[in-house]
Design an enzyme around this catalytic site. Structure first.
Site, mmCIF file in Angstrom:
data_model
loop_
_atom_site.group_PDB
_atom_site.id
_atom_site.type_symbol
_atom_site.label_atom_id
_atom_site.label_comp_id
_atom_site.label_asym_id
_atom_site.label_seq_id
_atom_site.Cartn_x
_atom_site.Cartn_y
_atom_site.Cartn_z
ATOM 1 C CE1 TYR A 56 33.649 -20.270 -13.525
ATOM 2 C CE2 TYR A 56 35.167 -20.355 -11.640
ATOM 3 C CZ TYR A 56 33.698 -20.646 -12.185
ATOM 4 O OH TYR A 56 32.953 -20.945 -11.191
ATOM 5 C CG HIS A 122 31.600 -26.051 -13.073
ATOM 6 N ND1 HIS A 122 32.458 -25.127 -13.796
ATOM 7 C CD2 HIS A 122 30.611 -25.193 -12.637
ATOM 8 C CE1 HIS A 122 32.268 -23.929 -13.548
ATOM 9 N NE2 HIS A 122 30.885 -23.953 -12.875
#
Length: 319
Positions: A56, A122
């Site tokens: 992110y 992820h």
């Protein structure tokens, strides 16, 4: 704020959790002051579960979250981060043992912590699942035995990726799944998998309860992968709520958090007022008559979906 058990982990997490992607200026430019104020608003509102990732904002979200958590008692929050995905636009995925160990070490430095409560692989729709089973998860298990990470999970968009891993590993190896865009007003397909996940003892984390903008008055960003039919159906539902004087986000959050089988639903923002509003929505009466009306409007596109990842990991498309 209500709290629920996260599968068999022993953790009690807030039904509304804080998703940290916005802290990395993923959607718009935000200041460090905004990021810190937002995290503090989440904690003050009882959101004890925080989820982030090094991907992110190219580690910016973790850095800002670490600054925001300075001075906050470590036992007052449950922190989840991830390994494996480092830049979706660049296709930067690495689930190797060396990368996994290095990523966790660097995440802990950025976050200012000495252990990670929940580490997650992820977006495993972009991974070789043989590598996840034979290399990544054993590496995480070793770090768990050392006390560096407490619990292990997997995340991704296609639902088929979860049994692809869970059916190949020993019970307790994978303790949580994080699914997004599959338990919201227009798509409840994750709900069909919950009995299977409960049988496996796996905790369920739900993200994107507004479908990454589908169920908002603002609507979807230009990059959104949904079809025009999905967007039009959700727009009609939003307009119906607005005509009744209700922000559809309130109904979407109440609906997602109402399911006792979902431990936590993540919401993300870098605006403290938005986080306070989201928390306040859960304190309002749940209008089930309005829910029924909205579900009827969304009926023609119910469970219409979109997918991504390596071809073998993509879900069949409905709609």
């Amino acid at each position: 704020m209500k709290y629920r058990p996260l599968g068999s982990t022993g953790l009690q997490v807030s039904v509304l959790g804080f998703g940290g992607s916005s802290l990395g200026s993923v959607f718009r430019q935000v200041t460090l002051d905004d990021a810190i104020a937002t995290v503090r608003a989440a904690l003050e509102g009882g959101m004890n579960f925080i989820d982030t990732s090094p991907s992110y904002g190219q580690t910016l979200a973790e850095l800002r979250l670490g600054w925001a958590l300075e001075g906050v008692p470590r036992d007052s929050y449950i922190l989840a981060t991830k390994i494996g995905s480092y830049s979706e636009p660049r296709g930067d995925y690495d689930f190797s043992a060396a990368s996994t160990e290095r990523s966790i070490e660097h995440s802990m430095i950025r976050l200012g912590i000495d252990h990670i409560d929940l580490i997650q692989c992820h977006d495993i729709e972009f991974a070789d699942h043989d590598q996840i089973v034979n290399e990544t998860l054993p590496t995480l298990q070793k770090l768990k035995e050392q006390g560096i990470v407490r619990h292990i999970g997997i995340t991704g968009l296609p639902l088929k990726i979860f049994p692809s891993i869970l059916d190949r590993v020993a019970p307790g190896t994978v303790e949580t799944i994080l699914s997004f865009c599959h338990y919201e007003l227009n798509d409840t397909s994750l709900g069909d998998m919950i009995p299977y996940l409960q049988k496996k003892g796996v905790g369920v984390i739900n993200a994107s309860p507004t479908g990454m903008g589908l169920l908002t008055q603002r609507g979807v960003p230009a990059w959104h992968p949904s079809t025009p039919a999905i967007q039009e159906g959700c727009r009609k539902a939003m307009e119906h709520c607005r005509a009744k004087g209700v922000d559809i986000v309130q109904l979407a959050l109440q609906f997602a958090c109402d399911n006792e089988a979902i431990a936590s639903t993540l919401v993300g923002s870098a605006n403290p007022d938005n986080i306070r509003a989201n928390i306040a929505y859960l304190e309002q009466p749940f209008d089930r008559d309005l829910l029924a009306e909205v579900m009827e409007i969304l009926g023609p596109i119910h469970n219409f979906n979109f997918t991504r990842g390596l071809p073998q990991h993509r879900d069949p498309i409905l709609g």
